[in-house]
Design an enzyme around this catalytic site. Structure first.
Site: not given
Ligand code: ATR
Length: 270
Positions: A19, A21, A70, A91, A131, A133, A154-155, A159
């Site tokens: 971190s 911070s 969080k 946070n 989509a 956190g 989003n992938r 979501k």
């Molecule tokens: P954070 O709190 O850091 O945002 P998270 O809640 O785990 O972490 O969210 C990660 C984001 O990155 C999500 O939108 C995730 O897509 P999915 O909802 O499909 O899981 C995206 N993400 C992570 N790895 C990915 C990848 N290899 N390709 C595309 N999207 C990815």
């Protein structure tokens, strides 16, 4: 100098080793000559249920909360800021006369970073990738700040749809992204894609359409998305301004004092 009267703050999470911070907040305390210190507070899994009790026992005055806690502390707090409630994420914690209060400074940090780029939010449309956190925090902040339009991609499409549904309570100007859409000026990556310095979070078409490209990743400083966007002549911003601005807000919550981005930036870079 640390002495018997030093107030203790810290960053609570797992891991907290990398971190930035502690560097930022200790520099801010030093700048304002406050007798306070900011330390890493590593809590391994299982420990999260007694965090506030531990803070009270140790007379800790405030803290930042990071991954994976969080969303874990809501029940232990006496009050929660409405924005933090909406995004289900905290946070920043502060001990007040009325007990422990929780905030999220991620959204305001992002909006302040946008203003550094002189973006007129009300007249700008955004395409946000992700989509999770971070995406949720940014999407709610953009809607509250009055963004003209927000498209989300989003992938996992379910979501994105769920987030869009939640946001529509706030604003109907939110929609799924489709490749035929040309109506955005700012592209934002909120996913972890690009942290490996090789993966690209947006396709060429999206980059081509954008005027400004923002990646909330700050390590590496230049993700493949930002490298491509820069080569294409776009205005770019990485995650450092957001990181710095969320820290400025947390510091203000704890101390009522402003700290310049420059002081925090210098602290990170040294
Ligand atoms: P954070 O709190 O850091 O945002 P998270 O809640 O785990 O972490 O969210 C990660 C984001 O990155 C999500 O939108 C995730 O897509 P999915 O909802 O499909 O899981 C995206 N993400 C992570 N790895 C990915 C990848 N290899 N390709 C595309 N999207 C990815």
């Amino acid at each position: 100098m640390i002495n018997g009267e030093t107030s203790i703050y810290g960053i609570l999470g797992c891991p907290v080793r990398s971190s930035l911070s502690p560097k930022m907040h200790n520099a801010a305390f030093a700048y304002h000559k406050l007798n306070s210190v900011y330390v890493p507070l590593l809590v391994e899994s299982g420990g999260q249920n007694s965090i506030i009790k531990a803070f009270n026992t140790l007379n800790i005055k405030g803290a930042n909360i990071t991954v994976p806690y969080k969303s874990s502390l809501f029940e232990q707090l006496d009050s929660i800021d409405p924005y933090a409630k909406k995004i289900n994420s905290i946070n920043t914690l502060i001990k007040t006369n009325q007990g422990w209060a929780g905030f999220s400074t991620d959204g305001v940090g992002f909006i302040q970073a946008l203003t550094e780029l002189k973006i007129d939010i009300a007249n700008t449309s955004f395409l946000m990738i992700g989509a999770g956190g971070a995406g949720k925090a940014i999407a709610f902040a953009l809607c509250e700040a009055g963004a003209q339009r927000l498209y989300i991609k989003n992938r996992t499409t379910s979501k994105a749809d769920e987030l869009i549904d939640n946001l529509r309570g706030n604003s109907w100007l939110v929609d799924r992204y489709s490749p035929t859409n040309n109506n955005f000026q700012v592209l934002i990556n909120t996913t972890s894609v690009g942290m490996d310095a090789t993966s690209l979070s947006a396709d060429d078409e999206m980059i081509r359409k954008a005027k400004v490209v923002i990646d909330i990743i700050y390590s590496p400083e230049m993700t493949p998305l930002l490298v491509k966007a820069k080569a294409a002549g776009k205005i770019i911003q990485n995650g450092l301004p957001m990181l710095i601005n969320q820290a400025r807000e947390s510091f203000y919550i704890w101390t009522g004092k402003m700290i310049s981005s420059e002081v925090l930036r210098k602290a990170i870079l040294h």
